[in-house]
Scaffold this active site. Structure first.
Site, PDB file in Angstrom:
ATOM      1  N   ASP A  65       0.857  -1.186   0.000  1.00 55.49           N
ATOM      2  CA  ASP A  65       0.000   0.000   0.000  1.00 55.49           C
ATOM      3  C   ASP A  65       0.892   1.234   0.000  1.00 55.49           C
ATOM      4  O   ASP A  65       1.760   1.381   0.863  1.00 55.49           O
ATOM      5  CB  ASP A  65      -0.904  -0.004   1.233  1.00 55.49           C
ATOM      6  CG  ASP A  65      -1.933  -1.121   1.181  1.00 55.49           C
ATOM      7  OD1 ASP A  65      -2.086  -1.752   0.118  1.00 55.49           O
ATOM      8  OD2 ASP A  65      -2.585  -1.361   2.219  1.00 55.49           O
ATOM      9  N   TYR A 158       1.699  21.515 -13.929  1.00 56.64           N
ATOM     10  CA  TYR A 158       2.259  20.162 -14.064  1.00 56.64           C
ATOM     11  C   TYR A 158       3.740  20.236 -14.445  1.00 56.64           C
ATOM     12  O   TYR A 158       4.589  19.532 -13.873  1.00 56.64           O
ATOM     13  CB  TYR A 158       1.478  19.407 -15.140  1.00 56.64           C
ATOM     14  CG  TYR A 158       2.051  18.065 -15.523  1.00 56.64           C
ATOM     15  CD1 TYR A 158       1.846  16.949 -14.720  1.00 56.64           C
ATOM     16  CD2 TYR A 158       2.800  17.917 -16.694  1.00 56.64           C
ATOM     17  CE1 TYR A 158       2.372  15.715 -15.071  1.00 56.64           C
ATOM     18  CE2 TYR A 158       3.326  16.681 -17.055  1.00 56.64           C
ATOM     19  CZ  TYR A 158       3.112  15.588 -16.247  1.00 56.64           C
ATOM     20  OH  TYR A 158       3.632  14.367 -16.603  1.00 56.64           O
ATOM     21  N   LYS A 162       7.260  18.670 -12.619  1.00 57.76           N
ATOM     22  CA  LYS A 162       8.205  17.783 -13.289  1.00 57.76           C
ATOM     23  C   LYS A 162       9.596  18.416 -13.368  1.00 57.76           C
ATOM     24  O   LYS A 162      10.609  17.724 -13.308  1.00 57.76           O
ATOM     25  CB  LYS A 162       7.686  17.434 -14.682  1.00 57.76           C
ATOM     26  CG  LYS A 162       6.511  16.473 -14.673  1.00 57.76           C
ATOM     27  CD  LYS A 162       6.901  15.114 -14.077  1.00 57.76           C
ATOM     28  CE  LYS A 162       5.782  14.097 -14.181  1.00 57.76           C
ATOM     29  NZ  LYS A 162       6.178  12.781 -13.608  1.00 57.76           N
TER      30      LYS A 162
END
Length: 252
Positions: A65, A158, A162
């Protein structure tokens, strides 16, 4: 440990349901591959990934998990994986794309994206590096993006996440030289995947399998940075030098 042909026996995929991540695991599969650990939140997609790899012949497919945004839990997850056989390749493949307009209108969503893409990457990469350094061998594959090369108005939130992850990974690669641990930064352009299925493909679009093939080749060559497709390196070099007033008029 990887065999004489540099084929890994054990792979950890952080982002265990990622299309690119799973394609990479399939591309790394060989008779030498004995164990794959898929780290992701419990979901039908994770169950399907386990079934897919098992049917493909991977002898042992485990799950952990894992929530990329819950950085406080990462050390425990990594410890549980590295308590087993040595890990040859760690693939950092989790991430969210978001919709630029929504992110600009709801900064909380932008912060959450950054928490997953950047902070989750910082935590995962550094913790994996510590454990691989103790082993004395192994590789970390970091899924970056050309979106981090130069900010574009269409996806700069975004792209900024990155860019941060990319910078961290390249610095980590330098820090680990001489330890037996290698870092490969992968910068794809537009990838046709479940993450982008609602978008029109951009020029030079690739598939997860294309990215996976580049990863395998990059690991074999000991590369530090690879672009997918390769011609994207030239494209981005050109775009980085386009003056701002002109760049803002481009349909990017």
């Amino acid at each position: 440990m990887s065999d004489a042909l540099h084929r890994p026996s054990s792979v950890l995929l952080l982002g265990g349901t990622s299309d690119i991540g799973l394609a990479t695991v399939r591309a790394l599969a060989s008779p030498a591959l004995r164990r794959v650990v898929l780290a992701a939140r419990p979901s039908p997609a994770r169950d399907a990934a386990v079934e897919q790899l098992t049917e493909a012949g991977v002898p042992e497919v485990c799950v952990r998990d894992f929530d990329a945004a819950d950085t406080a839990s990462h050390a425990q997850v990594l410890d549980s994986v590295f308590a087993g056989p040595d890990v040859d390749v760690v693939v950092v493949a989790f991430g969210v794309l978001g919709e630029q307009r929504e992110l600009e209108e709801a900064p909380d969503l932008a912060v959450e994206l950054a928490r997953v893409n950047y902070l989750g990457g910082v935590s995962s990469c550094l913790l994996a590096a510590q454990r691989l350094r103790r082993q004395g061998h192994g590789s970390i594959v970091v899924l970056s993006s050309v979106a981090g090369d130069r900010p574009r108005r269409s996806n700069f939130v975004y792209g900024s996440s990155k860019a941060g992850l990319d910078s961290l990974a390249r610095g980590l690669a330098d820090s680990l030289r001489g330890t037996g641990v290698h870092v490969l930064v992968v910068r794809p352009g537009f990838v046709r995947s479940s993450m982008t299925e609602h978008l029109d493909p951009a020029p030079l679009a690739v598939t997860p399998a294309d990215v996976a093939a580049a990863v395998v080749d990059g690991l074999r060559r000991g590369s530090t940075v690879v672009y997918v497709p390769r011609v994207m390196r030239l494209v981005m070099t050109g775009l980085r030098h386009v003056p701002g007033p002109i760049f803002r008029r481009l349909p990017v």
